[in-house]
Motif scaffolding. Structure first.
Motif, PDB file in Angstrom:
ATOM      1  N   LEU A 263      53.566  32.837  38.903  1.00  0.00           N
ATOM      2  CA  LEU A 263      52.483  33.406  39.706  1.00  0.00           C
ATOM      3  C   LEU A 263      51.343  33.872  38.814  1.00  0.00           C
ATOM      4  CD1 LEU A 263      54.451  35.370  42.420  1.00  0.00           C
ATOM      5  CD2 LEU A 263      53.047  33.338  42.756  1.00  0.00           C
ATOM      6  N   TRP A 264      51.650  34.373  37.630  1.00  0.00           N
ATOM      7  CA  TRP A 264      50.631  34.783  36.687  1.00  0.00           C
ATOM      8  C   TRP A 264      49.840  33.580  36.190  1.00  0.00           C
ATOM      9  CZ3 TRP A 264      50.431  33.819  31.286  1.00  0.00           C
ATOM     10  CH2 TRP A 264      49.401  34.482  30.627  1.00  0.00           C
ATOM     11  N   TYR A 265      50.502  32.424  36.133  1.00  0.00           N
ATOM     12  CA  TYR A 265      49.847  31.185  35.700  1.00  0.00           C
ATOM     13  C   TYR A 265      48.649  30.870  36.578  1.00  0.00           C
ATOM     14  CZ  TYR A 265      49.362  26.233  34.525  1.00  0.00           C
ATOM     15  OH  TYR A 265      48.877  25.027  34.164  1.00  0.00           O
ATOM     16  N   GLY A 266      48.741  31.131  37.856  1.00  0.00           N
ATOM     17  CA  GLY A 266      47.604  31.032  38.754  1.00  0.00           C
ATOM     18  C   GLY A 266      47.268  29.649  39.286  1.00  0.00           C
ATOM     19  N   GLN A 267      48.131  28.692  39.145  1.00  0.00           N
ATOM     20  CA  GLN A 267      47.894  27.347  39.673  1.00  0.00           C
ATOM     21  C   GLN A 267      48.864  27.064  40.808  1.00  0.00           C
ATOM     22  OE1 GLN A 267      45.559  25.083  38.778  1.00  0.00           O
ATOM     23  NE2 GLN A 267      44.674  26.558  37.357  1.00  0.00           N
ATOM     24  N   THR A 268      48.330  26.506  41.883  1.00  0.00           N
ATOM     25  CA  THR A 268      49.193  26.194  43.015  1.00  0.00           C
ATOM     26  C   THR A 268      49.849  24.820  42.887  1.00  0.00           C
ATOM     27  OG1 THR A 268      47.303  25.336  44.243  1.00  0.00           O
ATOM     28  CG2 THR A 268      47.891  27.645  44.587  1.00  0.00           C
ATOM     29  N   GLN A 269      49.239  23.936  42.114  1.00  0.00           N
ATOM     30  CA  GLN A 269      49.795  22.603  41.963  1.00  0.00           C
ATOM     31  C   GLN A 269      51.085  22.682  41.154  1.00  0.00           C
ATOM     32  OE1 GLN A 269      46.570  23.243  41.020  1.00  0.00           O
ATOM     33  NE2 GLN A 269      45.524  22.335  42.760  1.00  0.00           N
ATOM     34  N   ARG A 270      52.129  22.046  41.688  1.00  0.00           N
ATOM     35  CA  ARG A 270      53.438  21.918  41.049  1.00  0.00           C
ATOM     36  C   ARG A 270      54.104  23.271  40.788  1.00  0.00           C
ATOM     37  NH1 ARG A 270      52.799  17.853  36.228  1.00  0.00           N
ATOM     38  NH2 ARG A 270      54.922  18.520  36.014  1.00  0.00           N
ATOM     39  N   PHE A 271      53.826  24.250  41.621  1.00  0.00           N
ATOM     40  CA  PHE A 271      54.431  25.581  41.475  1.00  0.00           C
ATOM     41  C   PHE A 271      55.946  25.508  41.614  1.00  0.00           C
ATOM     42  CE2 PHE A 271      56.086  29.399  43.574  1.00  0.00           C
ATOM     43  CZ  PHE A 271      55.785  30.345  42.617  1.00  0.00           C
ATOM     44  N   ILE A 272      56.410  24.791  42.625  1.00  0.00           N
ATOM     45  CA  ILE A 272      57.850  24.681  42.868  1.00  0.00           C
ATOM     46  C   ILE A 272      58.540  23.972  41.706  1.00  0.00           C
ATOM     47  CG2 ILE A 272      59.611  23.745  44.418  1.00  0.00           C
ATOM     48  CD1 ILE A 272      58.068  26.050  45.616  1.00  0.00           C
ATOM     49  N   GLN A 273      57.922  22.947  41.180  1.00  0.00           N
ATOM     50  CA  GLN A 273      58.522  22.218  40.065  1.00  0.00           C
ATOM     51  C   GLN A 273      58.611  23.088  38.813  1.00  0.00           C
ATOM     52  OE1 GLN A 273      55.990  18.820  39.797  1.00  0.00           O
ATOM     53  NE2 GLN A 273      57.111  17.685  41.359  1.00  0.00           N
ATOM     54  N   ARG A 274      57.556  23.827  38.518  1.00  0.00           N
ATOM     55  CA  ARG A 274      57.574  24.695  37.335  1.00  0.00           C
ATOM     56  C   ARG A 274      58.604  25.807  37.492  1.00  0.00           C
ATOM     57  NH1 ARG A 274      52.030  24.756  38.300  1.00  0.00           N
ATOM     58  NH2 ARG A 274      52.176  26.976  38.809  1.00  0.00           N
ATOM     59  N   THR A 275      58.659  26.402  38.676  1.00  0.00           N
ATOM     60  CA  THR A 275      59.605  27.487  38.906  1.00  0.00           C
ATOM     61  C   THR A 275      61.043  26.983  38.849  1.00  0.00           C
ATOM     62  OG1 THR A 275      57.966  28.561  40.297  1.00  0.00           O
ATOM     63  CG2 THR A 275      60.211  29.351  40.478  1.00  0.00           C
ATOM     64  N   SER A 276      61.301  25.850  39.466  1.00  0.00           N
ATOM     65  CA  SER A 276      62.670  25.319  39.454  1.00  0.00           C
ATOM     66  C   SER A 276      63.080  24.871  38.064  1.00  0.00           C
ATOM     67  CB  SER A 276      62.811  24.182  40.459  1.00  0.00           C
ATOM     68  OG  SER A 276      61.956  23.115  40.112  1.00  0.00           O
ATOM     69  N   LEU A 277      62.157  24.346  37.284  1.00  0.00           N
ATOM     70  CA  LEU A 277      62.475  23.964  35.912  1.00  0.00           C
ATOM     71  C   LEU A 277      62.793  25.195  35.066  1.00  0.00           C
ATOM     72  CD1 LEU A 277      62.734  21.581  34.000  1.00  0.00           C
ATOM     73  CD2 LEU A 277      60.317  21.822  33.480  1.00  0.00           C
ATOM     74  N   SER A 278      62.065  26.280  35.293  1.00  0.00           N
ATOM     75  CA  SER A 278      62.352  27.530  34.590  1.00  0.00           C
ATOM     76  C   SER A 278      63.748  28.045  34.940  1.00  0.00           C
ATOM     77  CB  SER A 278      61.327  28.603  34.955  1.00  0.00           C
ATOM     78  OG  SER A 278      60.049  28.255  34.537  1.00  0.00           O
ATOM     79  N   ILE A 279      64.056  28.043  36.221  1.00  0.00           N
ATOM     80  CA  ILE A 279      65.352  28.569  36.676  1.00  0.00           C
ATOM     81  C   ILE A 279      66.499  27.668  36.223  1.00  0.00           C
ATOM     82  CG2 ILE A 279      66.721  29.093  38.727  1.00  0.00           C
ATOM     83  CD1 ILE A 279      64.058  29.923  40.068  1.00  0.00           C
TER      84      ILE A 279
END
Length: 96
Positions: free
Chosen positions: A58-74
């Motif tokens: 969320l701090w990154y501030g981009q809506t594109q590929r948010f789910i992919q980035r979050t799921s890759l982190s998790i």
């Protein structure tokens, strides 16, 4: 006219940050928590990594590929914690 986007932050830094935080949390749990409570505290560490991944993305501030980035982190945090937990489990089997 729309203003051009400034150079966005690289998302890999936020993803790797969560992985490093998960590794640190896993090592803290492995070294400082008694062996009978390690699995419970590893789940707490994973929960913290999930919350941290949402905060970082969320701090990154981009809506594109948010789910992919979050799921890759998790997913990375889950794998890191699993490897560390398995390492401590194998170390407990070896007699000192």
């Amino acid at each position: 006219m729309s203003a051009p986007d400034l150079a966005p932050r690289r998302p890999l830094g936020g993803i790797v940050t969560v992985w490093i935080a998960a590794a640190i949390a896993g090592l803290v749990v492995g070294f400082f928590v008694p062996s009978d409570l390690r699995s419970a505290w590893t789940l707490v560490a994973l929960g913290g990594a999930i919350i941290l991944s949402f905060i970082v993305q969320l701090w990154y501030g981009q809506t594109q590929r948010f789910i992919q980035r979050t799921s890759l982190s998790i997913l990375g945090a889950l794998i890191v914690l699993g490897i560390i937990s398995a390492g401590f489990r194998v170390a407990a089997l070896i007699p000192a």
